[in-house]
Scaffold this motif. Structure first.
Motif, short mmCIF file in Angstrom:
data_model
loop_
_atom_site.label_atom_id
_atom_site.label_comp_id
_atom_site.label_asym_id
_atom_site.label_seq_id
_atom_site.Cartn_x
_atom_site.Cartn_y
_atom_site.Cartn_z
N CYS A 154 0.85 -1.19 0.00
CA CYS A 154 0.00 0.00 0.00
C CYS A 154 0.88 1.24 0.00
CB CYS A 154 -0.93 0.01 1.21
SG CYS A 154 -1.97 1.49 1.29
N ALA A 155 0.71 2.06 -1.03
CA ALA A 155 1.58 3.23 -1.21
C ALA A 155 1.08 4.48 -0.51
CB ALA A 155 1.77 3.52 -2.69
N ASN A 156 -0.11 4.43 0.08
CA ASN A 156 -0.66 5.60 0.78
C ASN A 156 -1.33 5.15 2.07
OD1 ASN A 156 -1.93 7.85 1.75
ND2 ASN A 156 -2.99 8.38 -0.14
N PRO A 157 -0.65 5.27 3.22
CA PRO A 157 -1.24 4.82 4.48
C PRO A 157 -2.37 5.70 5.00
CG PRO A 157 1.16 4.85 4.60
CD PRO A 157 0.78 5.60 3.37
N ASP A 158 -2.61 6.88 4.42
CA ASP A 158 -3.70 7.73 4.90
C ASP A 158 -5.03 7.00 4.81
OD1 ASP A 158 -2.01 9.82 5.39
OD2 ASP A 158 -2.60 11.02 3.66
N LEU B 241 -8.28 1.05 2.57
CA LEU B 241 -8.35 -0.26 1.93
C LEU B 241 -7.40 -1.24 2.63
CD1 LEU B 241 -8.39 0.83 -1.82
CD2 LEU B 241 -10.33 0.38 -0.32
N ALA B 242 -6.20 -0.77 2.99
CA ALA B 242 -5.26 -1.63 3.71
C ALA B 242 -5.81 -2.05 5.06
CB ALA B 242 -3.93 -0.89 3.88
N GLN B 243 -6.50 -1.15 5.71
CA GLN B 243 -7.12 -1.44 7.01
C GLN B 243 -8.12 -2.59 6.88
OE1 GLN B 243 -9.79 1.62 8.86
NE2 GLN B 243 -8.11 1.80 10.32
N TYR C 87 -8.13 -4.82 4.44
CA TYR C 87 -7.39 -6.02 4.05
C TYR C 87 -6.79 -6.71 5.28
CZ TYR C 87 -5.00 -8.89 0.56
OH TYR C 87 -4.61 -9.93 -0.24
N GLU C 88 -6.24 -5.93 6.18
CA GLU C 88 -5.69 -6.50 7.41
C GLU C 88 -6.78 -7.09 8.29
OE1 GLU C 88 -3.39 -3.14 8.89
OE2 GLU C 88 -1.54 -4.26 8.46
N ALA C 89 -7.95 -6.43 8.33
CA ALA C 89 -9.06 -6.95 9.13
C ALA C 89 -9.52 -8.31 8.61
CB ALA C 89 -10.22 -5.96 9.11
N LEU C 90 -9.32 -8.56 7.31
CA LEU C 90 -9.67 -9.84 6.71
C LEU C 90 -8.51 -10.84 6.81
CD1 LEU C 90 -11.48 -8.49 3.52
CD2 LEU C 90 -12.55 -9.52 5.55
N GLU C 91 -7.47 -10.45 7.59
CA GLU C 91 -6.29 -11.27 7.87
C GLU C 91 -5.32 -11.34 6.69
OE1 GLU C 91 -7.43 -15.01 9.59
OE2 GLU C 91 -8.34 -14.04 11.34
N GLY C 92 -5.34 -10.31 5.86
CA GLY C 92 -4.35 -10.20 4.80
C GLY C 92 -3.10 -9.49 5.29
N ARG C 93 -1.98 -9.70 4.60
CA ARG C 93 -0.71 -9.07 4.96
C ARG C 93 -0.52 -7.80 4.14
NH1 ARG C 93 4.36 -12.82 4.71
NH2 ARG C 93 5.23 -10.93 5.67
N VAL C 94 -0.14 -6.72 4.84
CA VAL C 94 0.03 -5.41 4.20
C VAL C 94 1.42 -4.87 4.54
CG1 VAL C 94 -0.78 -3.03 4.09
CG2 VAL C 94 -2.44 -4.90 4.28
N HIS C 95 2.08 -4.28 3.54
CA HIS C 95 3.37 -3.62 3.74
C HIS C 95 3.23 -2.16 3.32
CE1 HIS C 95 5.42 -7.52 4.26
NE2 HIS C 95 4.61 -7.93 3.29
N MET C 96 3.75 -1.25 4.15
CA MET C 96 3.68 0.19 3.86
C MET C 96 4.99 0.85 4.24
SD MET C 96 -0.25 1.29 4.86
CE MET C 96 -0.44 0.36 6.39
N ALA C 97 5.33 1.93 3.53
CA ALA C 97 6.57 2.67 3.80
C ALA C 97 6.31 4.12 4.17
CB ALA C 97 7.49 2.61 2.59
N GLY C 98 5.09 4.64 3.93
CA GLY C 98 4.78 6.03 4.24
C GLY C 98 4.50 6.23 5.72
N LYS C 99 4.13 7.46 6.08
CA LYS C 99 3.80 7.76 7.48
C LYS C 99 2.67 6.86 7.96
CE LYS C 99 2.87 11.91 6.18
NZ LYS C 99 2.40 13.31 6.16
N PRO C 100 2.77 6.26 9.14
CA PRO C 100 3.72 6.51 10.23
C PRO C 100 4.93 5.58 10.24
CG PRO C 100 2.00 5.07 11.04
CD PRO C 100 1.67 5.36 9.58
#
Length: 295
Positions: free
Chosen positions: A169-173, A189-191, A193-206
């Motif tokens: 995910c390129a935008n953690p906002d 969307l990442a939130q 995905y994680e709630a459905l037990e998917g793995r997410v990687h992010m580099a932006g804030k925070p």
């Protein structure tokens, strides 16, 4: 024997303007959306404040969760009337995320997000396909952020999680302000995905990667290593700007009249008790607070 619970975090000091605290700092890491523009127009007083700091104190690094590399973001800022006098560098989540994508090249990826985010992928040797054939998801936000919500993706995400796909995910906002509206971003969307037990990687804030990149840019302008005690982060997002600064042990100035403006600003005045409450329930701290960024 358990350790005693930490006491309540100190409330932020209300600052009349950046000029009142500027001498404490050599570097600013400043958020963009909600602080210096609202997605449609710039905030002139905020731009003037950054320009004064840059001219009189030191480098201003704009640190944005925009999911694109910085050239189109700088172009967008110019369109809003934010000139180069207001910043020294622009570092984006897109800049930091390109490393994560390159490590997984060629993929193939399912590209989730609007066409305007294509510069994120240029030159990385990635291949793209439909979700059913993908090995990863590359997410910058909804396809149509004017009309869609995370719920529009729930069933597709269920299938992707079942297939073991990771999301980059390129935008953690979670949301940003566009004019007088809040719109969903990649983080929402990442939130899900994680709630459905998917793995997410992010580099932006925070997350740390974007701060490492921003501080390296600041050091290059200073011509010496950055004294982290003399860095001030400025932002309006509790879960991104404030949490990220806290994780890096950097001072932070909370700008209340951004995405939390309807809660924290009444009749043009900052309600300090509401700001203190919002920070407390998230377990976050801000050294300073003001309604809008001004000099």
């Amino acid at each position: 024997m358990t350790s005693p619970s930490p006491g309540p975090l100190p409330p932020p000091v209300l600052a009349e303007g950046l000029s009142a605290i500027a001498e404490r700092y050599d570097v600013l890491l400043c958020d963009v959306w909600g602080v210096i523009h609202n997605g449609r127009e710039a905030f002139p007083e905020a731009c003037r404040a950054l320009a004064r700091f840059k001219a009189e104190r030191g480098p201003v690094v704009l640190i944005s969760n925009a999911p694109r590399p910085n050239p189109p973001v700088i172009e967008q800022l110019a369109g809003f009337g934010v000139g180069p006098e207001a910043f020294s560098e622009v570092v984006t989540s897109g800049d930091a995320t390109r490393t994560l994508l390159a490590e997984r090249a060629p993929g193939p990826f399912w590209k989730l997000g609007p066409d305007r985010d294509w510069p994120l992928y240029e030159g990385l040797g990635l291949s793209f396909t439909e979700l059913e054939q993908a090995r990863y998801i590359a997410c910058t936000g909804p396809f149509d952020d004017e009309t869609e919500t995370p719920e529009d993706y729930r069933e597709r995400f269920r299938a992707a999680v079942a297939g073991g796909l990771e999301m980059i995910c390129a935008n953690p906002d979670i949301v940003v302000q566009r004019g007088d509206r809040l719109i969903y971003c990649g983080g929402a969307l990442a939130q899900l995905y994680e709630a459905l037990e998917g793995r997410v990687h992010m580099a932006g804030k925070p997350h740390q990667a974007i701060y490492d990149l921003a501080l390296a840019k600041a050091a290059a302008h200073l011509g010496r290593p950055v004294d982290r005690a003399r860095v001030l982060c400025i932002g309006d997002g509790l879960g991104t700007d404030i949490r990220g600064a806290n994780a890096q042990a950097l001072d932070v100035l909370f700008i209340a009249n951004g995405i939390h403006g309807k809660e924290t600003v009444r009749d043009g005045r900052l309600d300090a008790s509401v700001v203190e409450h919002l920070l407390a329930i998230e377990g976050l701290a801000a050294a300073w607070a003001m309604a809008d960024l001004v000099w």
